[in-house]
Design a protein around this motif. Structure first.
Motif, PDB file in Angstrom:
ATOM      1  N   VAL A   1      26.384  39.250  50.071  1.00 27.32           N
ATOM      2  CA  VAL A   1      26.408  40.674  50.396  1.00 27.32           C
ATOM      3  C   VAL A   1      26.859  40.865  51.839  1.00 27.32           C
ATOM      4  CG1 VAL A   1      24.971  42.732  50.696  1.00 27.32           C
ATOM      5  CG2 VAL A   1      24.684  41.299  48.666  1.00 27.32           C
ATOM      6  N   GLU A   2      26.310  40.077  52.739  1.00 21.97           N
ATOM      7  CA  GLU A   2      26.677  40.195  54.151  1.00 21.97           C
ATOM      8  C   GLU A   2      28.149  39.870  54.370  1.00 21.97           C
ATOM      9  OE1 GLU A   2      26.581  41.261  57.927  1.00 21.97           O
ATOM     10  OE2 GLU A   2      24.978  41.609  56.487  1.00 21.97           O
ATOM     11  N   LEU A   3      28.665  38.868  53.695  1.00 22.76           N
ATOM     12  CA  LEU A   3      30.081  38.528  53.843  1.00 22.76           C
ATOM     13  C   LEU A   3      30.957  39.655  53.317  1.00 22.76           C
ATOM     14  CD1 LEU A   3      32.247  36.557  54.721  1.00 22.76           C
ATOM     15  CD2 LEU A   3      32.061  35.468  52.487  1.00 22.76           C
ATOM     16  N   CYS A   4      30.609  40.228  52.192  1.00 23.14           N
ATOM     17  CA  CYS A   4      31.376  41.369  51.671  1.00 23.14           C
ATOM     18  C   CYS A   4      31.381  42.517  52.671  1.00 23.14           C
ATOM     19  CB  CYS A   4      30.788  41.849  50.352  1.00 23.14           C
ATOM     20  SG  CYS A   4      31.203  40.823  48.943  1.00 23.14           S
ATOM     21  N   ARG A   5      30.253  42.750  53.297  1.00 21.89           N
ATOM     22  CA  ARG A   5      30.170  43.821  54.292  1.00 21.89           C
ATOM     23  C   ARG A   5      31.071  43.514  55.488  1.00 21.89           C
ATOM     24  NH1 ARG A   5      25.364  44.620  56.748  1.00 21.89           N
ATOM     25  NH2 ARG A   5      26.098  46.653  57.382  1.00 21.89           N
ATOM     26  N   ARG A   6      31.054  42.261  55.937  1.00 26.56           N
ATOM     27  CA  ARG A   6      31.886  41.893  57.090  1.00 26.56           C
ATOM     28  C   ARG A   6      33.372  41.947  56.755  1.00 26.56           C
ATOM     29  NH1 ARG A   6      30.443  36.369  59.229  1.00 26.56           N
ATOM     30  NH2 ARG A   6      29.990  36.038  57.065  1.00 26.56           N
ATOM     31  N   LEU A   7      33.746  41.519  55.562  1.00 26.92           N
ATOM     32  CA  LEU A   7      35.156  41.490  55.185  1.00 26.92           C
ATOM     33  C   LEU A   7      35.728  42.886  54.942  1.00 26.92           C
ATOM     34  CD1 LEU A   7      35.260  38.494  52.672  1.00 26.92           C
ATOM     35  CD2 LEU A   7      36.212  38.556  54.984  1.00 26.92           C
ATOM     36  N   THR A   8      34.917  43.768  54.402  1.00 29.14           N
ATOM     37  CA  THR A   8      35.431  45.067  53.966  1.00 29.14           C
ATOM     38  C   THR A   8      34.984  46.240  54.823  1.00 29.14           C
ATOM     39  OG1 THR A   8      33.567  45.423  52.465  1.00 29.14           O
ATOM     40  CG2 THR A   8      35.494  44.246  51.586  1.00 29.14           C
ATOM     41  N   GLY A   9      33.924  46.062  55.573  1.00 27.39           N
ATOM     42  CA  GLY A   9      33.408  47.158  56.382  1.00 27.39           C
ATOM     43  C   GLY A   9      32.623  48.195  55.607  1.00 27.39           C
ATOM     44  N   VAL A  10      32.269  47.896  54.355  1.00 30.26           N
ATOM     45  CA  VAL A  10      31.494  48.868  53.581  1.00 30.26           C
ATOM     46  C   VAL A  10      30.069  48.939  54.126  1.00 30.26           C
ATOM     47  CG1 VAL A  10      32.822  48.563  51.460  1.00 30.26           C
ATOM     48  CG2 VAL A  10      30.761  47.227  51.790  1.00 30.26           C
TER      49      VAL A  10
ATOM     50  N   ALA B   1      37.549  53.330  48.478  1.00 24.54           N
ATOM     51  CA  ALA B   1      38.382  52.203  48.897  1.00 24.54           C
ATOM     52  C   ALA B   1      37.544  51.013  49.355  1.00 24.54           C
ATOM     53  CB  ALA B   1      39.335  52.640  50.007  1.00 24.54           C
ATOM     54  N   GLY B   2      36.447  51.268  50.035  1.00 23.48           N
ATOM     55  CA  GLY B   2      35.581  50.179  50.495  1.00 23.48           C
ATOM     56  C   GLY B   2      34.941  49.434  49.339  1.00 23.48           C
ATOM     57  N   ALA B   3      34.497  50.151  48.334  1.00 23.14           N
ATOM     58  CA  ALA B   3      33.887  49.516  47.162  1.00 23.14           C
ATOM     59  C   ALA B   3      34.911  48.676  46.405  1.00 23.14           C
ATOM     60  CB  ALA B   3      33.268  50.567  46.245  1.00 23.14           C
ATOM     61  N   ILE B   4      36.130  49.169  46.319  1.00 24.19           N
ATOM     62  CA  ILE B   4      37.189  48.403  45.651  1.00 24.19           C
ATOM     63  C   ILE B   4      37.487  47.131  46.439  1.00 24.19           C
ATOM     64  CG2 ILE B   4      39.628  48.415  44.999  1.00 24.19           C
ATOM     65  CD1 ILE B   4      39.223  51.420  44.368  1.00 24.19           C
ATOM     66  N   ALA B   5      37.523  47.240  47.755  1.00 23.22           N
ATOM     67  CA  ALA B   5      37.753  46.052  48.584  1.00 23.22           C
ATOM     68  C   ALA B   5      36.629  45.041  48.400  1.00 23.22           C
ATOM     69  CB  ALA B   5      37.875  46.456  50.055  1.00 23.22           C
ATOM     70  N   ALA B   6      35.382  45.500  48.321  1.00 23.89           N
ATOM     71  CA  ALA B   6      34.253  44.601  48.097  1.00 23.89           C
ATOM     72  C   ALA B   6      34.379  43.917  46.733  1.00 23.89           C
ATOM     73  CB  ALA B   6      32.933  45.360  48.199  1.00 23.89           C
ATOM     74  N   LEU B   7      34.784  44.662  45.731  1.00 21.63           N
ATOM     75  CA  LEU B   7      34.977  44.096  44.396  1.00 21.63           C
ATOM     76  C   LEU B   7      36.044  43.008  44.421  1.00 21.63           C
ATOM     77  CD1 LEU B   7      34.290  44.237  41.365  1.00 21.63           C
ATOM     78  CD2 LEU B   7      36.032  46.011  41.163  1.00 21.63           C
ATOM     79  N   PHE B   8      37.156  43.265  45.079  1.00 21.93           N
ATOM     80  CA  PHE B   8      38.224  42.266  45.156  1.00 21.93           C
ATOM     81  C   PHE B   8      37.830  41.060  46.007  1.00 21.93           C
ATOM     82  CE2 PHE B   8      41.132  45.666  43.705  1.00 21.93           C
ATOM     83  CZ  PHE B   8      41.641  45.000  42.605  1.00 21.93           C
ATOM     84  N   SER B   9      36.958  41.265  46.999  1.00 22.34           N
ATOM     85  CA  SER B   9      36.520  40.119  47.803  1.00 22.34           C
ATOM     86  C   SER B   9      35.699  39.151  46.956  1.00 22.34           C
ATOM     87  CB  SER B   9      35.742  40.575  49.038  1.00 22.34           C
ATOM     88  OG  SER B   9      34.483  41.103  48.685  1.00 22.34           O
TER      89      SER B   9
ATOM     90  N   ARG C   1      25.974  49.087  53.995  1.00 24.45           N
ATOM     91  CA  ARG C   1      25.005  48.382  53.152  1.00 24.45           C
ATOM     92  C   ARG C   1      24.714  49.158  51.868  1.00 24.45           C
ATOM     93  NH1 ARG C   1      21.990  44.188  53.139  1.00 24.45           N
ATOM     94  NH2 ARG C   1      22.358  43.585  55.275  1.00 24.45           N
ATOM     95  N   ALA C   2      24.695  50.478  51.953  1.00 25.21           N
ATOM     96  CA  ALA C   2      24.389  51.312  50.784  1.00 25.21           C
ATOM     97  C   ALA C   2      25.375  51.083  49.638  1.00 25.21           C
ATOM     98  CB  ALA C   2      24.375  52.780  51.186  1.00 25.21           C
ATOM     99  N   ALA C   3      26.602  50.694  49.936  1.00 28.24           N
ATOM    100  CA  ALA C   3      27.606  50.457  48.893  1.00 28.24           C
ATOM    101  C   ALA C   3      27.308  49.223  48.064  1.00 28.24           C
ATOM    102  CB  ALA C   3      28.991  50.339  49.519  1.00 28.24           C
ATOM    103  N   LEU C   4      26.412  48.365  48.569  1.00 27.10           N
ATOM    104  CA  LEU C   4      26.081  47.128  47.854  1.00 27.10           C
ATOM    105  C   LEU C   4      24.611  47.081  47.461  1.00 27.10           C
ATOM    106  CD1 LEU C   4      28.217  44.766  50.084  1.00 27.10           C
ATOM    107  CD2 LEU C   4      28.765  45.578  47.788  1.00 27.10           C
ATOM    108  N   GLU C   5      23.981  48.241  47.406  1.00 27.91           N
ATOM    109  CA  GLU C   5      22.597  48.348  46.949  1.00 27.91           C
ATOM    110  C   GLU C   5      22.572  48.434  45.429  1.00 27.91           C
ATOM    111  OE1 GLU C   5      19.717  48.274  48.699  1.00 27.91           O
ATOM    112  OE2 GLU C   5      20.845  47.882  50.521  1.00 27.91           O
ATOM    113  N   PRO C   6      21.425  48.130  44.805  1.00 26.95           N
ATOM    114  CA  PRO C   6      21.358  48.136  43.334  1.00 26.95           C
ATOM    115  C   PRO C   6      21.724  49.466  42.675  1.00 26.95           C
ATOM    116  CG  PRO C   6      19.460  47.013  44.249  1.00 26.95           C
ATOM    117  CD  PRO C   6      20.203  47.616  45.409  1.00 26.95           C
ATOM    118  N   ASP C   7      21.509  50.584  43.355  1.00 28.86           N
ATOM    119  CA  ASP C   7      21.826  51.875  42.744  1.00 28.86           C
ATOM    120  C   ASP C   7      23.247  52.359  43.047  1.00 28.86           C
ATOM    121  OD1 ASP C   7      21.225  52.242  45.413  1.00 28.86           O
ATOM    122  OD2 ASP C   7      20.294  54.205  45.107  1.00 28.86           O
TER     123      ASP C   7
END
Length: 84
Positions: A45-54, A9-17, A56-62
């Motif tokens: 990346v930082e804004l996506c983290r703040r908006l979604t709460g994911v 759910a967090g990754a989907i929220a980051a994608l939609f952000s 940092r690992a969810a927005l790493e290259p791997d």
């Protein structure tokens, strides 16, 4: 999509952000405000983290979002030179 790319759910929220900016330009002003910088009218990346709460690992290259090409991390634009 959630099962194909193993997104939680967090990754989907980051994608939609990030997609919000592609769907409606009105979000540019909001993102500039949230970034506290009128020139940064995009999802960082930082804004996506703040908006979604994911984490940092969810927005790493791997992580699936970037590894599968759903999101592409771009380097921040170089700031404009100071004007005299």
């Amino acid at each position: 999509m959630t099962t194909t790319f193993a997104l939680d759910a967090g990754a989907i929220a980051a994608l939609f952000s990030v997609l919000a900016l592609e769907l409606d330009a009105k979000y540019e002003a909001l993102y500039a405000y949230l970034n506290d910088d009128a020139t940064r009218r995009y999802a960082t990346v930082e804004l996506c983290r703040r908006l979604t709460g994911v984490p940092r690992a969810a927005l790493e290259p791997d992580a699936p979002l970037l590894a599968e090409g759903l999101l592409v991390a771009m380097p921040a634009p170089v700031a404009a030179p100071w004007r005299a």
